[in-house]
Scaffold this active site. Structure first.
Site, mmCIF file in Angstrom:
data_model
loop_
_atom_site.group_PDB
_atom_site.id
_atom_site.type_symbol
_atom_site.label_atom_id
_atom_site.label_comp_id
_atom_site.label_asym_id
_atom_site.label_seq_id
_atom_site.Cartn_x
_atom_site.Cartn_y
_atom_site.Cartn_z
ATOM 1 N N SER A 137 34.682 5.027 -27.351
ATOM 2 C CA SER A 137 35.651 3.933 -27.420
ATOM 3 C C SER A 137 36.551 4.207 -28.616
ATOM 4 O O SER A 137 36.062 4.322 -29.742
ATOM 5 C CB SER A 137 34.865 2.629 -27.600
ATOM 6 O OG SER A 137 35.714 1.559 -27.920
ATOM 7 N N LYS A 163 37.651 5.641 -23.646
ATOM 8 C CA LYS A 163 38.206 4.292 -23.494
ATOM 9 C C LYS A 163 39.155 4.046 -24.633
ATOM 10 O O LYS A 163 38.852 4.385 -25.783
ATOM 11 C CB LYS A 163 37.050 3.304 -23.453
ATOM 12 C CG LYS A 163 37.190 1.987 -24.194
ATOM 13 C CD LYS A 163 36.039 1.053 -23.830
ATOM 14 C CE LYS A 163 35.782 0.036 -24.920
ATOM 15 N NZ LYS A 163 34.625 -0.827 -24.597
ATOM 16 N N LYS A 165 41.413 1.242 -26.714
ATOM 17 C CA LYS A 165 41.697 -0.169 -26.975
ATOM 18 C C LYS A 165 43.196 -0.377 -26.798
ATOM 19 O O LYS A 165 44.000 0.449 -27.270
ATOM 20 C CB LYS A 165 41.300 -0.532 -28.409
ATOM 21 C CG LYS A 165 39.803 -0.486 -28.637
ATOM 22 C CD LYS A 165 39.115 -1.696 -28.020
ATOM 23 C CE LYS A 165 37.613 -1.647 -28.263
ATOM 24 N NZ LYS A 165 36.929 -2.778 -27.617
ATOM 25 N N ASP A 190 40.635 -1.094 -22.702
ATOM 26 C CA ASP A 190 39.942 -2.347 -23.027
ATOM 27 C C ASP A 190 40.890 -3.223 -23.837
ATOM 28 O O ASP A 190 41.291 -2.850 -24.948
ATOM 29 C CB ASP A 190 38.669 -2.041 -23.838
ATOM 30 C CG ASP A 190 37.844 -3.287 -24.141
ATOM 31 O OD1 ASP A 190 38.232 -4.392 -23.707
ATOM 32 O OD2 ASP A 190 36.805 -3.149 -24.818
ATOM 33 N N GLU A 215 39.359 -3.082 -18.760
ATOM 34 C CA GLU A 215 38.301 -3.943 -19.281
ATOM 35 C C GLU A 215 38.899 -5.182 -19.943
ATOM 36 O O GLU A 215 39.791 -5.071 -20.790
ATOM 37 C CB GLU A 215 37.459 -3.120 -20.284
ATOM 38 C CG GLU A 215 36.259 -3.849 -20.845
ATOM 39 C CD GLU A 215 35.421 -2.962 -21.780
ATOM 40 O OE1 GLU A 215 35.557 -1.715 -21.743
ATOM 41 O OE2 GLU A 215 34.636 -3.531 -22.558
ATOM 42 N N ASP A 240 33.772 -7.978 -19.784
ATOM 43 C CA ASP A 240 32.919 -7.819 -20.972
ATOM 44 C C ASP A 240 32.705 -9.226 -21.521
ATOM 45 O O ASP A 240 31.739 -9.923 -21.138
ATOM 46 C CB ASP A 240 33.614 -6.861 -21.967
ATOM 47 C CG ASP A 240 32.896 -6.701 -23.310
ATOM 48 O OD1 ASP A 240 31.903 -7.400 -23.545
ATOM 49 O OD2 ASP A 240 33.341 -5.892 -24.150
ATOM 50 N N LYS A 264 26.203 -5.516 -22.203
ATOM 51 C CA LYS A 264 25.818 -5.299 -23.600
ATOM 52 C C LYS A 264 24.537 -6.063 -23.854
ATOM 53 O O LYS A 264 24.466 -7.272 -23.595
ATOM 54 C CB LYS A 264 26.896 -5.818 -24.556
ATOM 55 C CG LYS A 264 28.150 -4.968 -24.584
ATOM 56 C CD LYS A 264 29.108 -5.437 -25.659
ATOM 57 C CE LYS A 264 30.401 -4.625 -25.571
ATOM 58 N NZ LYS A 264 31.437 -5.133 -26.465
ATOM 59 N N GLY A 292 28.695 -1.242 -26.073
ATOM 60 C CA GLY A 292 28.096 -1.224 -27.401
ATOM 61 C C GLY A 292 28.841 -2.115 -28.365
ATOM 62 O O GLY A 292 29.937 -2.605 -28.072
HETATM 63 O O1 OSB Z 1 34.953 -4.676 -26.524
HETATM 64 O O2 OSB Z 1 33.577 -3.141 -26.132
HETATM 65 C C1 OSB Z 1 34.153 -3.871 -26.940
HETATM 66 C C2 OSB Z 1 33.098 -2.936 -30.487
HETATM 67 C C3 OSB Z 1 33.084 -4.171 -31.091
HETATM 68 C C4 OSB Z 1 33.483 -5.262 -30.380
HETATM 69 C C5 OSB Z 1 33.853 -5.126 -29.038
HETATM 70 C C6 OSB Z 1 33.837 -3.896 -28.419
HETATM 71 C C7 OSB Z 1 33.483 -2.770 -29.172
HETATM 72 C C8 OSB Z 1 33.506 -1.407 -28.655
HETATM 73 C C9 OSB Z 1 32.570 -0.442 -29.320
HETATM 74 O O3 OSB Z 1 34.294 -1.023 -27.822
HETATM 75 C C10 OSB Z 1 31.876 0.469 -28.414
HETATM 76 C C11 OSB Z 1 30.788 1.251 -29.153
HETATM 77 O O4 OSB Z 1 29.826 0.639 -29.673
HETATM 78 O O5 OSB Z 1 30.918 2.473 -29.219
HETATM 79 MG MG MG Z 2 35.017 -4.513 -24.405
#
Ligand code: OSB
Ligand code: MG
Length: 368
Positions: A137, A163, A165, A190, A215, A240, A264, A292
């Site tokens: 991510s 992925k 953001k 995401d 996402e 999510d 998660k 995660g």
């Molecule tokens: O939206 O998936 C998410 C981390 C903190 C809060 C929200 C998210 C995330 C990640 C981290 O995308 C993914 C990882 O732990 O590698």
């Molecule tokens: Mg997410």
């Protein structure tokens, strides 16, 4: 029959190797809570509360988890009889919400029980994989060139998907650039709920890049809007933040609010609920993968274990510890090789916790 006699918790902050920026905030350190449970025979289990420090992803911050653990959850667990870790969540069913704090204790009980039984946690949960597929991510970067450097690096390491953001102002152009540089790379975005339905033309534009999924485009409660978006997009919508519990999952499945679920362990309140969510979503024809929260090694090992269940057919956000932390709290650290993380064959979480390090780094401890 395990009976937890002591619950200890440790607050600790670890520096990130690379600052992480999402639609809402930027982080250079993360503070999580590690939980240690022990029974009368001296058996021990570890869990992690990987809640955010700020209320941007969810309302349950690390400070709130600390109080909830101390006042409600640890006292409910201490001294209670149970035969199997799937039973412990009933001990705190009167406590509404607080899933991150519940997840930390739930993981610790699964670890305690599976270590005592001599069973790897993944097998205790019903997982049969020997390795899981890992994705990364990537946060929002200062420039598109900076993002291309990050994507190039993790693609070269062999991660199975990337992925990105996204947020208003950082969406179609970065995706176009990454897609142009990596035409065949499995890629998804995401939004962490940063868009309103009145901005849905962004998703029409993103629908043309062959993304594996989009996402959480809209706010967590906007299930009907997610269903309307899914009905007109080719790209699967993934939920999510919208799915905190099994009732929300049932509603999302019934509405067709997506086709993919990010499961998660933290958000759903533990391994037991995550396993039930996996079964229900797969049964309804959705695809699932394991998300995660930038976990330290304890929570990361729990994610690896649940991701060994057969329905997790998309790569998970369970990258190696080294993507986030120079020095993790477990031995050996979690490592991905060619985008695969091995599932431990040793009892419990399958990683030893560096307890002296945890005690030394803790800024606060509590004992119940
Ligand atoms: O939206 O998936 C998410 C981390 C903190 C809060 C929200 C998210 C995330 C990640 C981290 O995308 C993914 C990882 O732990 O590698
Ligand atoms: Mg997410």
């Amino acid at each position: 029959m395990p009976r937890v006699t002591t619950v200890e918790a440790f607050r600790l902050s670890l520096p990130l190797v690379h600052a992480f920026q999402t639609s809402s905030h930027r982080k250079t350190h993360l503070e999580h809570i590690l939980v240690r449970v022990a029974d009368a025979d001296g058996a021990v289990g570890w869990g992690e509360i990987a809640s955010p420090s700020d209320p941007y992803y969810c309302s349950e911050t690390v400070d709130i988890c600390w109080l909830t653990l101390q006042r409600y959850l640890a006292p409910a667990l201490r001294g209670a009889d149970w035969d199997h870790p799937a039973q412990v969540r009933a001990l705190w069913k009167r406590v509404r919400g607080h899933h991150f704090a519940k997840a930390g204790l739930d993981i610790a009980c699964w670890d305690l029980w599976s270590r005592a039984a001599g069973t790897p946690l993944a097998r205790a949960l019903g997982g049969d994989r020997r390795a899981i597929e890992a994705g990364v991510s990537l946060g929002i970067e200062p420039t598109i060139d900076d993002l291309l450097v990050q994507v190039g690096r993790y693609a070269a390491e062999g991660y199975r998907r990337i992925k990105l953001k996204i947020a208003p102002g950082w969406d179609v152009e970065p995706v176009r650039a990454v897609r142009a540089a990596h035409p065949g790379l499995p890629l998804h975005v995401d939004a962490n709920g940063a868009y309103g339905e009145d901005q849905s033309e962004v998703f029409t534009a993103l629908d043309r890049f062959g993304l594996t999924m989009i996402e959480q485009p809209y706010a967590p409660g906007a299930l009907a809007a997610h269903a309307r978006l899914q009905a007109r997009l080719e790209t699967p919508v993934c939920l999510d933040e919208s799915v905190d519990d099994l009732d929300q999952l049932d509603t999302a499945l019934e509405l067709g609010a997506g086709r993919v679920l990010n499961i998660k362990v933290s958000r759903m309140g533990g391994l037991t609920v995550a396993g039930i969510a996996h079964d229900r979503a797969v049964e309804a024809g959705w695809r699932v993968w394991c998300g995660g929260m930038h976990e330290f090694g304890v929570g990361r090992a729990a994610n690896v274990a649940i991701a060994a269940l057969p329905g997790f057919t998309l790569p998970s956000d369970v990258s190696g510890s080294d993507k986030y932390y120079a020095h993790d709290v477990v031995e050996p650290p979690i490592r991905a090789t060619e985008g695969r993380v091995p599932v431990p064959e040793t009892p419990g979480l399958g990683h030893e916790i560096d307890e002296p390090l945890v005690r030394r780094l803790a800024s606060a401890t509590l004992t119940v």
